[in-house]
Design a protein around this motif. Structure first.
Motif, PDB file in Angstrom:
ATOM      1  N   ARG A 112       0.836  -1.094   0.021  1.00 34.54           N
ATOM      2  CA  ARG A 112       0.049  -0.040   0.083  1.00 34.54           C
ATOM      3  C   ARG A 112       0.733   1.031  -0.066  1.00 34.54           C
ATOM      4  N   ARG A 147      -2.912   3.733  -1.462  1.00 36.00           N
ATOM      5  CA  ARG A 147      -3.395   3.381  -2.692  1.00 36.00           C
ATOM      6  C   ARG A 147      -2.446   2.115  -3.076  1.00 36.00           C
ATOM      7  N   ASP A 148      -2.831   1.231  -4.308  1.00 37.52           N
ATOM      8  CA  ASP A 148      -2.091   0.538  -4.826  1.00 37.52           C
ATOM      9  C   ASP A 148      -0.915   1.229  -5.444  1.00 37.52           C
ATOM     10  N   LEU A 168     -10.561  -2.931 -10.120  1.00 39.09           N
ATOM     11  CA  LEU A 168     -10.582  -2.005  -8.898  1.00 39.09           C
ATOM     12  C   LEU A 168     -11.379  -2.810  -7.623  1.00 39.09           C
ATOM     13  N   SER A 171     -11.179  -2.668  -3.179  1.00 32.30           N
ATOM     14  CA  SER A 171     -10.859  -1.374  -2.509  1.00 32.30           C
ATOM     15  C   SER A 171     -11.798  -1.350  -1.380  1.00 32.30           C
ATOM     16  N   ILE A 175     -12.525   5.857  -4.702  1.00 34.15           N
ATOM     17  CA  ILE A 175     -11.504   6.302  -5.546  1.00 34.15           C
ATOM     18  C   ILE A 175     -11.904   7.499  -6.446  1.00 34.15           C
ATOM     19  N   ARG A 290      -6.488   1.279  -6.717  1.00 39.07           N
ATOM     20  CA  ARG A 290      -7.313   0.959  -5.672  1.00 39.07           C
ATOM     21  C   ARG A 290      -6.910   1.813  -4.440  1.00 39.07           C
ATOM     22  N   HIS A 292      -7.604   2.305  -0.208  1.00 41.30           N
ATOM     23  CA  HIS A 292      -7.693   1.361   0.893  1.00 41.30           C
ATOM     24  C   HIS A 292      -7.612   2.390   2.201  1.00 41.30           C
TER      25      HIS A 292
END
Length: 293
Positions: A112, A147-148, A168, A171, A175, A290, A292
């Protein structure tokens, strides 16, 4: 070579676990953000008005580092090595002209990313006799979410109802900075987030080979030609785009995940697309990372 340590962090590509320092176990897991509290009370009505769609507060967390008397090659270096390691960490966390690129490695394959700033750092507690020190650094993630690492591109239909944006899935936060691209021909194209009903609509006509490119994070749009994701390559049409739905005054098309069939692992993002005058060449694409909690 020692085995990788999980979970752990990187700051601007610098690992926070060794060989010259390591994280205290109690600072491992990244924190979850809190919702921004809003209280609305009305005379003659018990309690408060229910408010949904609250924004998130910034996330703050501490990195508690043990600094060792070893060189980068893991050889003993005494007090000098410990001092050099403290200076190296000061260089990592002393950046002020930009946000730091922080990465949290929860396990192999789970990474992440967040942009963070340093709020404060403690005075290093130095044990001179043993040539070790302890340094605590408080970081803040202004956006509140992680985020990714890499954006992915999804290919969908134009038009098309209730389309799952499969890359996606998983998540846990909305987003809000996706890039949306509609390929013509298409008249008055619109794209909506099925969960919230938020939508973007362009009042115009795309010819075959033209693309409407929307940057939801920057709240900007352009009509481009060719296979590009850069709004600067086209003609600005931001003023012709209409954003509707919850929170549309401050964000465009928040792609919101939802749990399906009571399965908390099936967090899906779903969109619906509509346009007139389409052909088999018409399409919808979304590029995003994605998000988080």
């Amino acid at each position: 070579m020692s085995a990788p340590i999980y979970p752990t962090y990187e700051v601007d590509g610098i690992g926070m676990d060794g060989p010259g320092w390591y994280l205290a176990p109690e600072t491992r897991r990244r924190p979850m953000p809190a919702a921004r509290a809003i209280s609305v009370k009305v005379a003659g009505r018990s309690g408060e008005l229910p408010i949904v769609g609250l924004d998130l507060e910034p996330t703050s967390f501490a990195l508690d580092l043990h600094v060792l008397p070893v060189w980068p090659d893991d050889t003993e270096g005494g007090y000098e090595a410990m001092e050099r390691n403290l200076e190296a960490l000061a260089g990592v966390f002393g950046v002020r002209h930009r946000l730091l690129d922080v990465r949290y490695y929860a396990a192999p394959g789970i990474v992440r990313q967040a942009d963070a700033t340093v709020l404060s750092a403690s005075e290093p507690a130095v044990d001179v006799g043993n040539a070790v020190a302890r340094l605590q650094v408080l970081l803040q993630v202004p956006a509140g979410v992680w985020r990714d690492e890499v954006a992915v591109t999804w290919d969908g239909l134009m038009p098309g109802a209730a389309q799952p944006v499969t890359p996606l899935a998983g998540s846990t936060a909305a987003i809000v900075d996706a890039l949306v691209r509609v390929t013509g021909p298409a008249n008055d194209p619109s794209v909506a987030d099925v969960v919230t009903g938020a939508a973007i609509t362009w009042d115009g006509a795309l010819a075959a080979g033209e693309r409407l490119l929307v940057d939801c994070g920057a709240q900007a749009a352009a009509v481009v030609t060719g296979d590009t994701w850069d709004l600067a390559d086209g003609d600005d049409v931001t003023g012709q785009l209409e954003a509707t739905g919850p929170g549309s005054a401050s964000r465009w098309l928040p792609l919101t995940p939802a749990i399906a069939d009571g399965d908390p692992y099936s967090r899906a993002v779903t969109v619906a697309a509509a346009a007139g005058g389409t052909t088999a060449a018409s399409s919808l694409q979304i590029r995003a990372r994605r998000a988080h909690l």
